[in-house]
Design an enzyme around this catalytic site. Structure first.
Site, short mmCIF file in Angstrom:
data_model
loop_
_atom_site.label_atom_id
_atom_site.label_comp_id
_atom_site.label_asym_id
_atom_site.label_seq_id
_atom_site.Cartn_x
_atom_site.Cartn_y
_atom_site.Cartn_z
N ALA A 126 5.40 3.67 2.82
CA ALA A 126 6.43 2.91 3.53
C ALA A 126 6.65 3.27 4.99
O ALA A 126 7.08 2.42 5.77
CB ALA A 126 7.76 3.05 2.77
N ALA A 127 6.44 4.53 5.39
CA ALA A 127 6.77 4.92 6.76
C ALA A 127 5.87 4.18 7.77
O ALA A 127 4.71 3.87 7.45
CB ALA A 127 6.62 6.43 6.93
N PRO A 128 6.41 3.88 8.95
CA PRO A 128 7.73 4.27 9.47
C PRO A 128 8.88 3.35 9.05
O PRO A 128 10.02 3.60 9.42
CB PRO A 128 7.53 4.20 10.99
CG PRO A 128 6.51 3.13 11.17
CD PRO A 128 5.57 3.25 9.99
N GLY A 129 8.58 2.26 8.31
CA GLY A 129 9.66 1.45 7.78
C GLY A 129 9.65 -0.01 8.18
O GLY A 129 10.54 -0.76 7.78
N GLU A 149 6.90 7.55 0.61
CA GLU A 149 6.07 8.03 1.71
C GLU A 149 5.52 9.40 1.35
O GLU A 149 6.29 10.32 1.04
CB GLU A 149 6.87 8.09 3.01
CG GLU A 149 6.11 8.66 4.18
CD GLU A 149 4.76 7.98 4.43
OE1 GLU A 149 3.76 8.71 4.63
OE2 GLU A 149 4.71 6.73 4.41
N ASP A 176 2.69 11.50 -3.76
CA ASP A 176 1.38 10.86 -3.72
C ASP A 176 1.50 9.59 -4.57
O ASP A 176 1.91 9.64 -5.73
CB ASP A 176 0.34 11.82 -4.32
CG ASP A 176 -1.08 11.28 -4.24
OD1 ASP A 176 -1.28 10.07 -4.47
OD2 ASP A 176 -2.01 12.07 -3.97
N ASP A 194 0.41 -1.02 1.32
CA ASP A 194 -0.22 -1.04 2.65
C ASP A 194 -0.96 0.28 2.75
O ASP A 194 -0.41 1.28 3.19
CB ASP A 194 0.84 -1.20 3.73
CG ASP A 194 0.23 -1.40 5.10
OD1 ASP A 194 -0.72 -2.20 5.22
OD2 ASP A 194 0.68 -0.74 6.06
N CYS A 247 -5.02 -1.98 7.78
CA CYS A 247 -5.24 -2.34 9.18
C CYS A 247 -6.67 -1.97 9.57
O CYS A 247 -6.93 -1.49 10.68
CB CYS A 247 -4.22 -1.67 10.10
SG CYS A 247 -4.19 0.13 10.02
#
Length: 479
Positions: A126-129, A149, A176, A194, A247
């Protein structure tokens, strides 16, 4: 637009030539990678509508171009960027928008496609949000999000962004992601993975992103991604939706990972085509129905998004070996809950049945009801929002609760001027020309809550958290 020198390993260029469809130009790919990335923002619709935000910033001279896959997303150009960084604007500090790369808005758009309304969602990395806050906005701050995270140093940043954006329906974990399939089997309506990746798509932001790139590292990363996707798929309920994104641009970390899941679980996996996600989405569509976004297609970062549905239940994974430990909170009910609720309402803090009161010693918290069935199954880094600390004279209301819950039209709301708001963000007390009548003051600017404060005589005592205090220029010159 100026170009910058990007480092391209020869083996990477060979791999991209093989991966790129014949309909795309390789020269345009190289050219796009060497152009600086366009800045983009996403309006936080939990706090302000798109129309109201556009009206608010109209005097600033910002140029906003709509992002086709995100109604609340815009590419932004500003003349005053050097004098006032985007992240230091009052609108950013009060959570009205999130600085987010355009292509990273795609996964959440895919997660909520076809009018999907999940009640319990996991953001596995999740980070950075940016995506957690985007999910929360799509859910209207209702239901619940488990935001996980793995990196301990990034959990703090994740919480800071969730708090700034006024989000109340989230629980944070630090694991993890490979544990969730066993720990929380078939518990989520929707999951976003992601995945950590080789980052081939981010060269426009970081020209040296490929310095440590190798074909071998791609294969190692893909092995981890398969394990994470396997875990996510087990944590998804039958009928639920899973979005897998990266990405990066190579097929091993993208299409091949998704095809591996299909080969492993066959009819339990259904790929949901994304060709109708937004106008011109078919320009990035793969034969499987995924979106493989090369940077020249939409002038953004390179990205990959796949959407799938779980068609049937799976045999459970082996139970996790860790112990969760005793849960340190107890539900607050009856007269005690009523007393807290009435006291909070009196200063302008409001919530609905989606949030439940819990207590730990002198601390009072609000937990999203949808997360309560997970208590005892995993250890939380942070759950819900801290509402207050009780003391002899009542309650000390917490800043994050004010940002998430305060009603800016409450009778105790006190709207600051531009100069007063600047003083507030700098941690200084406010000396208004006409002091507020009430002792408990809900401080607002642009009709957004900035904090709860005490009136002492003719001044308003600053309660802005010390770690958030800002120096320097904070406001657009003609605001």
């Amino acid at each position: 637009m100026a170009q910058h020198a990007v480092y391209f390993p020869d083996a990477f260029l060979t791999q991209m030539r093989e991966a790129m469809p014949s309909t795309l130009s390789f020269d345009e790919f190289i050219s796009a990678c060497q152009r600086p990335l366009r800045r983009s923002i996403r309006i936080n619709t939990l706090k302000i509508s798109v129309a109201d935000f556009l009206a608010l910033i109209a005097p600033y001279g910002w140029s906003l171009t709509p992002i086709p896959w995100c109604h609340e997303g815009f590419w932004i150009e500003r003349d005053d960027e050097e004098a006032l960084p985007l992240g230091s604007t009052a609108e950013h500090l009060s959570g009205l928008f999130y600085i987010q790369e355009a292509s990273s808005m795609l996964p959440v758009a895919a997660l909520f496609a076809d009018d999907n309304h999940p009640q319990r969602v996991m953001d596995m990395a999740a980070a950075p949000g940016s995506k957690t806050t985007q999910i929360a906005a799509r859910m209207g701050n209702r239901g619940a999000i488990l935001a996980n995270e793995f990196s301990a140093s990034r959990v703090k940043v994740l919480h800071a962004n969730i708090s700034r954006c006024g989000i109340a329906n989230t629980a944070l974990t630090h694991f993890d992601g490979r544990v969730f399939g066993a720990a929380l089997p078939e518990m989520f309506d929707a999951i976003l993975l992601d995945a950590p990746c080789s980052g081939e798509g981010v060269v426009r932001k970081d020209p040296d992103a490929l310095k440590n790139w190798s074909p071998e590292s791609n294969l190692d990363i893909a092995a981890t991604q398969r394990e994470l996707l396997d875990s996510a798929f087990h944590a998804l309920r039958p009928g639920g939706t899973l979005v897998y994104s990266t990405c990066t641009l190579n097929r091993q970390e993208n299409e091949a990972v998704c095809l591996w899941l299909k080969e492993t679980y066959a009819d339990a996996v259904e790929f949901l085509p994304l060709g109708d996600l937004f106008p011109d989405a078919d320009r990035a569509l793969t034969p499987e129905g995924f979106l493989h976004v090369f940077p020249q297609i939409y002038d953004c970062e390179g990205f990959f998004v796949a959407r799938l549905r779980k068609m049937s239940s799976l045999p459970a994974m082996p139970a996790p070996g860790y112990k969760v430990g005793a849960f340190p909170f107890t539900p607050l009910k009856g007269r005690e809950a009523l007393h807290v609720t009435q006291a909070a309402n009196a200063v302008g803090l409001l919530w609905d049945e989606n949030l439940h009161l819990w207590q730990r010693e002198k601390e009072v918290w609000l937990f999203p009801a949808e997360i309560e069935s997970l208590i005892g199954k995993v250890r939380f880094s942070r759950l819900g929002i801290k509402l207050a600390e009780s003391h002899n004279k009542g309650y000390r209301w917490q800043h994050e609760a004010t940002i998430a819950l305060a009603c800016p039209t409450h009778a105790h709301a006190f709207e600051l001027s531009v100069q007063e708001a600047e003083e507030w963000y700098r941690g200084r007390d406010i000396y208004p020309q006409t002091p507020p009548a009430a002792d408990d003051v809900l401080v607002t600017f642009q009709h957004q809550p900035l904090g709860l404060a005490k009136r002492i005589g003719s001044r308003i005592k600053n309660s802005y958290p010390r770690e958030l205090v800002r120096d320097g220029k904070l406001f657009t010159g003609n605001s």
